[in-house]
Motif scaffolding. Structure first.
Motif, short mmCIF file in Angstrom:
data_model
loop_
_atom_site.label_atom_id
_atom_site.label_comp_id
_atom_site.label_asym_id
_atom_site.label_seq_id
_atom_site.Cartn_x
_atom_site.Cartn_y
_atom_site.Cartn_z
N GLU A 1 0.78 -1.48 0.13
CA GLU A 1 0.19 -0.26 -0.59
C GLU A 1 0.81 1.25 0.31
O GLU A 1 2.10 1.33 0.82
CB GLU A 1 -0.84 -0.04 1.22
N PRO A 2 0.58 2.03 -0.46
CA PRO A 2 1.27 3.68 -0.70
C PRO A 2 1.56 3.60 1.54
O PRO A 2 0.75 4.01 2.39
CB PRO A 2 0.14 4.68 -0.61
N LYS B 1 7.18 1.73 2.12
CA LYS B 1 8.68 1.53 2.20
C LYS B 1 8.94 0.19 1.42
O LYS B 1 9.43 -0.55 2.12
CB LYS B 1 8.85 2.01 3.54
N THR B 2 8.19 0.58 0.05
CA THR B 2 8.78 -0.59 -0.86
C THR B 2 8.64 -0.02 -1.82
O THR B 2 8.62 1.65 -2.50
CB THR B 2 7.26 -1.27 -0.58
N MET B 3 9.05 -1.20 -3.10
CA MET B 3 8.92 -1.07 -4.64
C MET B 3 7.73 -0.14 -5.11
O MET B 3 7.80 1.42 -5.98
CB MET B 3 9.61 -1.39 -5.64
N TYR B 4 6.25 -0.33 -4.48
CA TYR B 4 5.60 0.63 -5.00
C TYR B 4 5.57 1.88 -4.57
O TYR B 4 4.62 2.52 -5.71
CB TYR B 4 4.31 -0.39 -4.16
N ALA C 1 7.73 3.90 -5.29
CA ALA C 1 8.29 4.67 -6.94
C ALA C 1 7.22 4.65 -7.99
O ALA C 1 7.30 5.14 -8.61
CB ALA C 1 9.55 4.44 -7.17
N LEU C 2 7.34 3.12 -7.78
CA LEU C 2 6.40 2.66 -9.06
C LEU C 2 5.06 3.39 -9.83
O LEU C 2 4.55 3.78 -10.44
CB LEU C 2 5.74 1.13 -9.55
N ALA C 3 4.04 3.53 -8.05
CA ALA C 3 2.64 3.40 -8.66
C ALA C 3 2.33 4.76 -9.36
O ALA C 3 1.71 5.58 -9.96
CB ALA C 3 2.19 3.54 -7.40
N PRO C 4 3.60 6.02 -8.26
CA PRO C 4 3.42 7.73 -9.01
C PRO C 4 4.14 7.58 -10.12
O PRO C 4 3.28 8.66 -11.20
CB PRO C 4 4.36 8.19 -7.54
N ALA C 5 4.84 6.57 -10.35
CA ALA C 5 5.20 6.67 -12.10
C ALA C 5 4.71 6.27 -13.15
O ALA C 5 4.25 7.68 -14.08
CB ALA C 5 6.89 6.11 -12.20
N LEU C 6 4.02 5.68 -12.85
CA LEU C 6 2.57 5.03 -13.73
C LEU C 6 1.26 5.84 -14.07
O LEU C 6 0.88 6.60 -15.04
CB LEU C 6 2.61 4.04 -13.37
N ARG D 1 10.57 6.81 -4.78
CA ARG D 1 12.50 6.97 -4.13
C ARG D 1 12.09 7.52 -3.06
O ARG D 1 12.95 6.99 -2.23
CB ARG D 1 13.83 6.79 -4.57
N ASP D 2 12.61 9.30 -3.33
CA ASP D 2 12.57 9.91 -2.00
C ASP D 2 12.74 9.45 -0.76
O ASP D 2 12.40 10.31 0.33
CB ASP D 2 13.50 10.97 -2.83
N ALA D 3 10.82 9.83 -1.46
CA ALA D 3 9.63 10.18 0.30
C ALA D 3 10.11 8.29 1.21
O ALA D 3 9.34 8.54 1.96
CB ALA D 3 8.62 10.21 -0.90
#
Length: 208
Positions: A123-124, A127-130, A132-137, A165-167
């Motif tokens: 979930e947002p 602190k996972t790859m999600y 970075a990935l969800a905001p990117a898409l 990522r920074d967040a």
């Protein structure tokens, strides 16, 4: 249009980026994980390049399926199933196409994200790859909906992935090994979000 050769170039370039950042990714993981993310991703992407060298892929779906299966079988920890599922779902959506228009690229990437969610239940803010990935898409979809090119959309996606990522730095980990650390996970950049940002940045350089 994004064809098989473009996706191949993306994957080969990502393998190179992972190798360049292997030690940095492992250092990030040493703070809040098993200290093997860079090593595992390097092993997986080296195997992907070997599969690309050995295979002949007529469709984007066949190519991405091979990548996904290779990552699942060669990458340890959580990264293998997550990255592998990402590319397997990408493959299913791309199907028998030999090229994809920008909207179809975005749809295939979105399917990959949905695979990550189905596999890891992130979930947002976990602190996972999600993160970075969800905001990117989301940024990619917004750019394309506004009439932007794939190049513009992927650049926006890369910037959003970097911000995501920074967040993760101030976040309290709620998933994976990092979650065992509790408050000690705060103040550390998530390695999975970092490698994901590298994946999207590489796409921005190679796919358009």
């Amino acid at each position: 249009m994004t064809d098989v050769s473009a996706v191949t170039a993306w994957l080969r370039a990502f393998a190179g980026v992972v190798e360049e950042n292997k030690d940095a990714l492992t250092a990030l993981d040493s703070a809040i994980g098993d200290a093997d993310h860079g090593i595992n991703m390097s092993r997986g992407m080296t195997a992907v390049v070997a599969a690309l060298d050995a295979g002949q892929f007529d469709t984007i779906g066949a190519l991405a399926k091979k990548v996904g299966m290779t990552l699942v079988s060669t990458v340890g920890g959580a990264s293998g199933p997550l990255y592998g599922t990402f590319f397997l779902r990408f493959a299913t959506t791309a199907g028998e196409a030999t090229s994809l228009d920008p909207a179809e690229v975005a749809k295939a990437l979105r399917a990959g994200l949905e695979g990550v969610v189905a596999r890891g239940r992130p979930e947002p803010g976990d602190k996972t790859m999600y993160d970075a990935l969800a905001p990117a898409l989301d940024a990619l979809d917004t750019a394309l909906a506004g009439g932007g090119s794939l190049a513009e959309g992927l650049q926006a996606a890369s910037e959003a992935a970097d911000a995501g990522r920074d967040a993760t730095i101030p976040m309290l980990a709620r998933k994976g090994r990092a979650s065992y650390l509790g408050e000690r996970s705060v103040g550390h950049q998530d390695p999975g979000a970092t490698s994901t940002a590298l994946l999207i940045a590489t796409a921005a350089r190679t796919l358009p």
